[in-house]
Design an enzyme around this catalytic site. Structure first.
Site, PDB file in Angstrom:
ATOM      1  N   VAL A 138       0.811  -1.227   0.000  1.00 51.58           N
ATOM      2  CA  VAL A 138       0.000   0.000   0.000  1.00 51.58           C
ATOM      3  C   VAL A 138       0.840   1.271   0.000  1.00 51.58           C
ATOM      4  CG1 VAL A 138      -1.990  -1.082   1.077  1.00 51.58           C
ATOM      5  CG2 VAL A 138      -0.242  -0.007   2.531  1.00 51.58           C
ATOM      6  N   SER A 190      -7.129   6.873  14.684  1.00 51.27           N
ATOM      7  CA  SER A 190      -7.064   6.244  16.004  1.00 51.27           C
ATOM      8  C   SER A 190      -7.092   7.329  17.067  1.00 51.27           C
ATOM      9  CB  SER A 190      -5.773   5.433  16.132  1.00 51.27           C
ATOM     10  OG  SER A 190      -5.546   5.046  17.472  1.00 51.27           O
ATOM     11  N   TYR A 219       3.253   5.836  15.211  1.00 50.84           N
ATOM     12  CA  TYR A 219       1.839   5.513  14.981  1.00 50.84           C
ATOM     13  C   TYR A 219       0.949   6.721  15.286  1.00 50.84           C
ATOM     14  CZ  TYR A 219      -2.541   2.845  15.448  1.00 50.84           C
ATOM     15  OH  TYR A 219      -3.819   2.375  15.326  1.00 50.84           O
ATOM     16  N   LYS A 241      -1.385   8.704  12.576  1.00 50.87           N
ATOM     17  CA  LYS A 241      -2.832   8.785  12.746  1.00 50.87           C
ATOM     18  C   LYS A 241      -3.304  10.237  12.886  1.00 50.87           C
ATOM     19  CE  LYS A 241      -3.889   4.432  12.478  1.00 50.87           C
ATOM     20  NZ  LYS A 241      -4.535   3.933  11.244  1.00 50.87           N
TER      21      LYS A 241
END
Length: 263
Positions: A71, A155, A168, A172
């Site tokens: 991706v 998130s 992360y 996000k």
């Protein structure tokens, strides 16, 4: 009309084609199954060919197009969307769901782990949104008024940070910005963009924080007092993909049992 039948019709995805990244397992698999159950077609994107084969053996071949791809590769996004248009004639929606984690405290995180997580979450969300958006905009300019819907999986970590996962959390948080910009730029083409901020879903990715070390502390911050299941959270994704959310764009929907409000 039976209430249950009415609700299925309300969130119908009949004859819609949706690209789902990270479709081979967990939440992505759940989204794939529900889109097909609601009458849609799915372009199931995953880097794991075996999980896609298993999924393909369990779902109608005429409604599922497996696509093995990284991706984070922008060329893959362009290629898969073009192949999906050739197969189904049009693509109507996208769920940017693929994700990985590479936990480490900030002072110990490697550059590779930083870049890998941002590539899979943030850059990929841009690449796949851009590929689909170019298709949808071309259709709109040709007189098609149906538009489309993009759902980005964010998130709560992107709204409040995450100890040991700065990569992360940053990715996000960036997705929230991508979502709002997409909504602003493409609203004139009737292209909607929204994000969903999940809390703690019972998937392999959350095994550590659901373990003995963190379990009680995190559960104490969730008003509903439990983790969510993939089957429970994918319903919100399909709502945003459907015409039931035809006037919803640029929004960040928390599907988290109240975790965010507990701060």
């Amino acid at each position: 009309m039976h209430k249950e039948a009415f609700m299925v019709e309300l969130v119908s995805l009949k004859d819609r084609t949706v690209v789902v990244t990270g479709a081979g397992q967990g939440i992505g698999e759940g989204i794939t199954r529900l889109v097909i159950e609601l009458g849609g077609n799915v372009v199931a994107v995953d880097r794991n060919e075996e999980t896609l084969k298993k999924l393909g053996s369990e779902l109608p071949a005429g409604r599922l197009m497996p696509a093995v791809a990284d991706v984070s590769d922008p060329e893959a996004a362009q290629r898969v969307v073009a192949q999906a248009v050739e197969r189904f004639e049009r693509v109507d929606g996208l769920c940017n769901n693929a994700g990985i984690t590479r936990p480490a405290m900030m002072d110990k995180m490697t550059v590779k782990d930083w870049r890998d997580v941002l590539d899979v979450h943030l850059s990929a969300s841009f690449f796949w949104s851009q590929a689909l958006g170019q298709h949808l905009i071309a259709r709109a300019k040709a007189g098609d008024t149906k538009g489309g819907s993009i759902v980005n999986i964010s998130s709560d970590a992107g709204r409040k940070g995450a100890i040991g996962q700065v990569n992360y959390a940053a990715a996000k948080a960036g997705i929230l910005g991508v979502t709002m910009t997409t909504a602003r730029e493409w609203g004139k083409y009737n292209i909607r963009a929204n994000s969903i901020c999940f809390g703690v879903v019972e998937t392999p990715m959350t095994e550590v924080i659901r373990g003995d070390k963190f379990r009680d502390k995190i559960l104490s911050q969730i008003p509903l007092g439990r983790w969510s299941t993939p089957d429970e959270v994918v319903k919100a994704v399909c709502f945003l993909l459907s015409d039931a959310a035809s006037y919803v764009t640029g929004q960040h929907l928390g599907v988290n049992g109240g975790y965010h409000i507990s701060l």
